[in-house]
Design a protein around this motif. Structure first.
Motif, PDB file in Angstrom:
ATOM      1  N   ALA A  26       0.748  -1.158   0.114  1.00 58.39           N
ATOM      2  CA  ALA A  26       0.004  -0.202  -0.083  1.00 58.39           C
ATOM      3  C   ALA A  26       0.951   1.241  -0.045  1.00 58.39           C
ATOM      4  CB  ALA A  26      -0.997   0.163   1.099  1.00 58.39           C
ATOM      5  N   ARG A  27       0.402   2.306  -0.460  1.00 57.66           N
ATOM      6  CA  ARG A  27       1.080   3.597  -0.285  1.00 57.66           C
ATOM      7  C   ARG A  27       0.221   4.641   0.544  1.00 57.66           C
ATOM      8  NH1 ARG A  27       5.615   4.353  -3.618  1.00 57.66           N
ATOM      9  NH2 ARG A  27       6.660   6.400  -2.822  1.00 57.66           N
ATOM     10  N   ALA A  28       0.646   5.221   1.538  1.00 53.12           N
ATOM     11  CA  ALA A  28      -0.185   6.125   2.069  1.00 53.12           C
ATOM     12  C   ALA A  28       1.123   7.111   3.227  1.00 53.12           C
ATOM     13  CB  ALA A  28      -0.932   5.518   3.233  1.00 53.12           C
ATOM     14  N   PRO A  29       0.479   8.271   3.459  1.00 53.00           N
ATOM     15  CA  PRO A  29       1.452   8.965   4.463  1.00 53.00           C
ATOM     16  C   PRO A  29       1.359   8.197   5.858  1.00 53.00           C
ATOM     17  CG  PRO A  29      -0.114  10.395   3.199  1.00 53.00           C
ATOM     18  CD  PRO A  29      -0.378   9.213   2.834  1.00 53.00           C
ATOM     19  N   ILE A  30       2.384   7.949   6.540  1.00 55.44           N
ATOM     20  CA  ILE A  30       2.494   7.323   7.738  1.00 55.44           C
ATOM     21  C   ILE A  30       3.098   8.195   8.932  1.00 55.44           C
ATOM     22  CG2 ILE A  30       3.259   5.409   9.082  1.00 55.44           C
ATOM     23  CD1 ILE A  30       2.677   3.583   6.799  1.00 55.44           C
ATOM     24  N   TYR A  31       2.362   8.388   9.658  1.00 58.34           N
ATOM     25  CA  TYR A  31       3.039   8.937  11.121  1.00 58.34           C
ATOM     26  C   TYR A  31       2.764   7.908  12.370  1.00 58.34           C
ATOM     27  CZ  TYR A  31       3.685  11.989  15.263  1.00 58.34           C
ATOM     28  OH  TYR A  31       4.277  12.515  16.378  1.00 58.34           O
ATOM     29  N   ASP A  32       1.766   7.045  12.146  1.00 52.32           N
ATOM     30  CA  ASP A  32       1.196   5.806  13.164  1.00 52.32           C
ATOM     31  C   ASP A  32       0.539   5.090  12.598  1.00 52.32           C
ATOM     32  OD1 ASP A  32       1.600   4.723  15.450  1.00 52.32           O
ATOM     33  OD2 ASP A  32      -0.198   5.736  16.409  1.00 52.32           O
ATOM     34  N   VAL A  33       0.247   3.906  12.988  1.00 48.76           N
ATOM     35  CA  VAL A  33      -0.538   2.960  12.559  1.00 48.76           C
ATOM     36  C   VAL A  33      -1.586   2.197  13.633  1.00 48.76           C
ATOM     37  CG1 VAL A  33      -0.834   0.667  11.344  1.00 48.76           C
ATOM     38  CG2 VAL A  33       0.815   2.052  10.627  1.00 48.76           C
ATOM     39  N   LEU A  34      -2.766   2.343  13.423  1.00 46.17           N
ATOM     40  CA  LEU A  34      -3.881   1.657  14.107  1.00 46.17           C
ATOM     41  C   LEU A  34      -4.393   0.535  13.892  1.00 46.17           C
ATOM     42  CD1 LEU A  34      -5.783   5.096  15.375  1.00 46.17           C
ATOM     43  CD2 LEU A  34      -3.842   4.066  16.736  1.00 46.17           C
ATOM     44  N   PHE A  35      -4.456  -0.410  14.632  1.00 43.54           N
ATOM     45  CA  PHE A  35      -5.153  -1.798  14.080  1.00 43.54           C
ATOM     46  C   PHE A  35      -6.371  -2.134  14.907  1.00 43.54           C
ATOM     47  CE2 PHE A  35      -4.353  -6.750  14.260  1.00 43.54           C
ATOM     48  CZ  PHE A  35      -5.059  -6.729  12.962  1.00 43.54           C
ATOM     49  N   ASP A  36      -7.459  -2.264  14.323  1.00 44.51           N
ATOM     50  CA  ASP A  36      -8.909  -2.581  14.609  1.00 44.51           C
ATOM     51  C   ASP A  36      -8.835  -4.216  14.346  1.00 44.51           C
ATOM     52  OD1 ASP A  36     -11.290  -1.937  15.781  1.00 44.51           O
ATOM     53  OD2 ASP A  36     -12.253  -2.435  13.744  1.00 44.51           O
ATOM     54  N   GLU A  37      -8.842  -4.838  15.577  1.00 44.24           N
ATOM     55  CA  GLU A  37      -8.494  -6.378  15.728  1.00 44.24           C
ATOM     56  C   GLU A  37      -9.990  -7.073  15.387  1.00 44.24           C
ATOM     57  OE1 GLU A  37      -6.932  -8.037  19.136  1.00 44.24           O
ATOM     58  OE2 GLU A  37      -4.962  -7.057  18.924  1.00 44.24           O
ATOM     59  N   PRO A  38     -11.214  -6.299  15.840  1.00 44.23           N
ATOM     60  CA  PRO A  38     -12.376  -7.227  15.349  1.00 44.23           C
ATOM     61  C   PRO A  38     -12.865  -7.188  13.857  1.00 44.23           C
ATOM     62  CG  PRO A  38     -12.661  -5.593  17.371  1.00 44.23           C
ATOM     63  CD  PRO A  38     -11.472  -5.222  16.683  1.00 44.23           C
ATOM     64  N   SER A  39     -12.412  -6.204  13.035  1.00 43.26           N
ATOM     65  CA  SER A  39     -12.555  -5.855  11.790  1.00 43.26           C
ATOM     66  C   SER A  39     -11.402  -6.052  11.019  1.00 43.26           C
ATOM     67  CB  SER A  39     -13.069  -4.743  11.454  1.00 43.26           C
ATOM     68  OG  SER A  39     -12.082  -3.708  11.533  1.00 43.26           O
ATOM     69  N   ARG A  40     -10.203  -6.574  11.635  1.00 41.54           N
ATOM     70  CA  ARG A  40      -8.724  -6.825  10.887  1.00 41.54           C
ATOM     71  C   ARG A  40      -8.561  -5.564   9.805  1.00 41.54           C
ATOM     72  NH1 ARG A  40      -7.719 -10.970   7.797  1.00 41.54           N
ATOM     73  NH2 ARG A  40      -5.802 -11.368   8.740  1.00 41.54           N
ATOM     74  N   THR A  99       7.931  11.461  10.185  1.00 43.84           N
ATOM     75  CA  THR A  99       6.778  11.231   9.409  1.00 43.84           C
ATOM     76  C   THR A  99       7.199  10.702   8.063  1.00 43.84           C
ATOM     77  OG1 THR A  99       5.395  12.965  10.478  1.00 43.84           O
ATOM     78  CG2 THR A  99       4.614  12.138   8.421  1.00 43.84           C
ATOM     79  N   PHE A 100       6.931   9.473   8.069  1.00 45.37           N
ATOM     80  CA  PHE A 100       7.226   8.973   6.437  1.00 45.37           C
ATOM     81  C   PHE A 100       6.233   9.118   5.513  1.00 45.37           C
ATOM     82  CE2 PHE A 100      10.483   6.718   8.739  1.00 45.37           C
ATOM     83  CZ  PHE A 100       9.823   6.148   9.713  1.00 45.37           C
ATOM     84  N   TYR A 101       6.290  10.300   5.015  1.00 54.54           N
ATOM     85  CA  TYR A 101       5.240  11.031   3.940  1.00 54.54           C
ATOM     86  C   TYR A 101       5.394   9.993   2.723  1.00 54.54           C
ATOM     87  CZ  TYR A 101       5.312  15.192   6.482  1.00 54.54           C
ATOM     88  OH  TYR A 101       5.243  16.060   7.651  1.00 54.54           O
ATOM     89  N   ASP A 102       4.123   9.695   2.183  1.00 56.37           N
ATOM     90  CA  ASP A 102       3.961   8.762   1.054  1.00 56.37           C
ATOM     91  C   ASP A 102       4.745   7.634   1.014  1.00 56.37           C
ATOM     92  OD1 ASP A 102       2.469   8.438  -1.291  1.00 56.37           O
ATOM     93  OD2 ASP A 102       3.992   9.442  -2.562  1.00 56.37           O
TER      94      ASP A 102
END
Length: 442
Positions: free
Chosen positions: A133-147, A430-433
């Motif tokens: 995937a390609r996206a700006p990234i500062y942090d990543v959240l994970f919603d386990e119920p919906s994966r 921040t890992f832009y793009d």
């Protein structure tokens, strides 16, 4: 004899005509005005074999091979190809610089001396089992119920990535600079909470990424705003930037009213983490922008009443990043920092990982295998024993730089790696793009 002479002359003329026709040979190949590019063949991990029909044109000058990643890099790379033989009906070219991507497209452009170009069809090379995937990234959240993964860019971009569909399903721009958010269930619906630098918490439907509500923290702790928000038992725990007063605030999610709280051990700009497996609310706050880093343990009742706190500083005298953090499965310990220091949930130092000629970027403890996975700046995932003294068990080389190791409720772990080198202490980076490789670690 004289009578046969005309016949002999006629036979001679016919033979001469036939020989003349033979001397001319077959008709010359017609000039071509198109290029047919064949489907590429993957020869090895970094090489694709391409072939296309040659241009038969006296004004031909060269071919230009265009290559681009379908979803991740729309800017095409161009290579000049001049075949050794112009008489061959096909041109073969090995692309030995094939990028590591899920889908790569090619097109050939023939260039004439006049400057006119002739374009081929476009073909796609697909790597099975590769998900990027390609996206700006500062942090990543994970919603386990919906994966579902949420790639958070601190300039306000949120990209929702479905592990089931293995692609980004939606991207929004919230119009605010944001910091460390969280996910929780409120009244039967999953919500996404985003703290902003202007003192508001934006509340979104986690499934649809549509706005639901917002909460304003008063007074606004300018200029740094809100650092982190965490939801527990329908209460919002909010960490703020530097401010002459409490830098941890507690609000009721339903009424958005502040709850009484006072603590002189608060540190500003904390990244908040929930202690897993507790019936009340327990938090650990990792202070940012301070040297060494302060760790603060908080205890609240389920109703939000403050019960107590403890505080310590990081074991090693260095500045680090609150993103390099993970609780152990029992909820009694956590690991933090680029050197792998282990603390009790109440911030007492317990142990550390063996020293390596590299530094750590992420952690993933596993109770089932009693293994502690750790990503590093040298593009590896190390596996250590979960219990002290944490012996090194094995090592796995990674394609990109590990950024997150997340426990998958479906089994195993999800590893997120980016193509951008990660510094040993990537505070506020921040890992832009970013180009994000999503893999499953069994």
């Amino acid at each position: 004899m004289l009578k046969t002479l005309p016949y002999l002359l006629l036979l001679f003329l016919l033979a001469t005509a036939c020989n003349s026709a033979d001397d001319k040979g077959a008709d010359p190949a017609p000039l071509t005005t198109s290029i047919a590019l064949q489907a590429p063949v993957l020869l090895n991990d970094s090489t694709a074999q391409l072939s296309w029909s040659a241009l038969n044109n006296p004004n031909f000058q060269e071919y230009r091979l265009k290559r681009w990643e379908v979803l991740n890099d729309p800017t095409a790379a161009t290579f000049t190809v001049r075949p050794n033989s112009l008489s061959s009906p096909t041109v073969a070219y090995p692309d030995a610089t094939l990028p590591y991507a899920d889908d790569v497209q090619y097109q050939v452009v023939g260039v004439l001396t006049s400057g006119q170009t002739i374009e081929s069809n476009t073909v796609t090379l697909h790597r099975p089992g590769v998900h990027i995937a390609r996206a700006p990234i500062y942090d990543v959240l994970f919603d386990e119920p919906s994966r579902t993964l949420y790639f958070v860019g601190n300039t306000g971009t949120i990209s929702q990535y479905s592990l089931a569909f293995q692609q980004i399903t939606k991207t929004i721009q919230v119009g605010q600079n944001i910091n460390y958010g969280s996910l929780a269930t409120f009244r039967g619906r999953r919500e996404l909470y985003l703290p902003t630098q202007n003192g508001r918490v934006l509340i979104y439907d986690a499934a649809t990424l549509t706005p639901l509500d917002e909460l304003r923290v008063e007074p606004v702790p300018a200029p740094h705003g809100l650092t982190s928000v965490l939801a527990s038992h329908d209460r919002l725990y909010i960490s703020t930037g530097p401010y002459n007063g409490p830098t941890l605030r507690v609000y009721d999610r339903a009424t958005k009213a502040p709850l009484p709280y006072q603590n002189n051990l608060d540190w500003y700009s904390q990244r908040l983490y929930p202690v897993p497996g507790t019936s009340d609310t327990e938090l650990v706050g990792m202070a940012q922008y301070v040297f060494p880093m302060f760790h603060t343990y908080y205890s609240f009742s389920a109703g939000g009443a403050f019960l107590g706190t403890q505080q310590n500083v990081s074991q090693r005298n260095h500045q680090t990043d609150g993103r390099i953090f993970a609780f152990f499965p029992d909820g009694q310990r956590y690991i933090s920092g680029a050197y792998g220091d282990v603390y009790s949930k109440t911030t007492a130092y317990l142990s550390g990982l063996p020293r390596l000629p590299t530094t750590f970027t992420c952690y993933g403890p596993d109770a089932a295998t009693q293994t502690l996975y750790a990503g590093t700046t040298d593009r590896r995932i190390y596996a250590f024993g979960l219990q002290a003294p944490h012996p090194l068990l094995h090592t796995r080389k990674t394609r990109f730089y590990p950024f997150k190791i997340l426990k998958d409720p479906a089994g195993g772990f999800i590893t997120l790696s980016i193509d951008t080198p990660i510094e040993a202490f990537f505070l506020n980076t921040t890992f832009y793009d970013a180009k994000v490789l999503v893999e499953h670690l069994d």
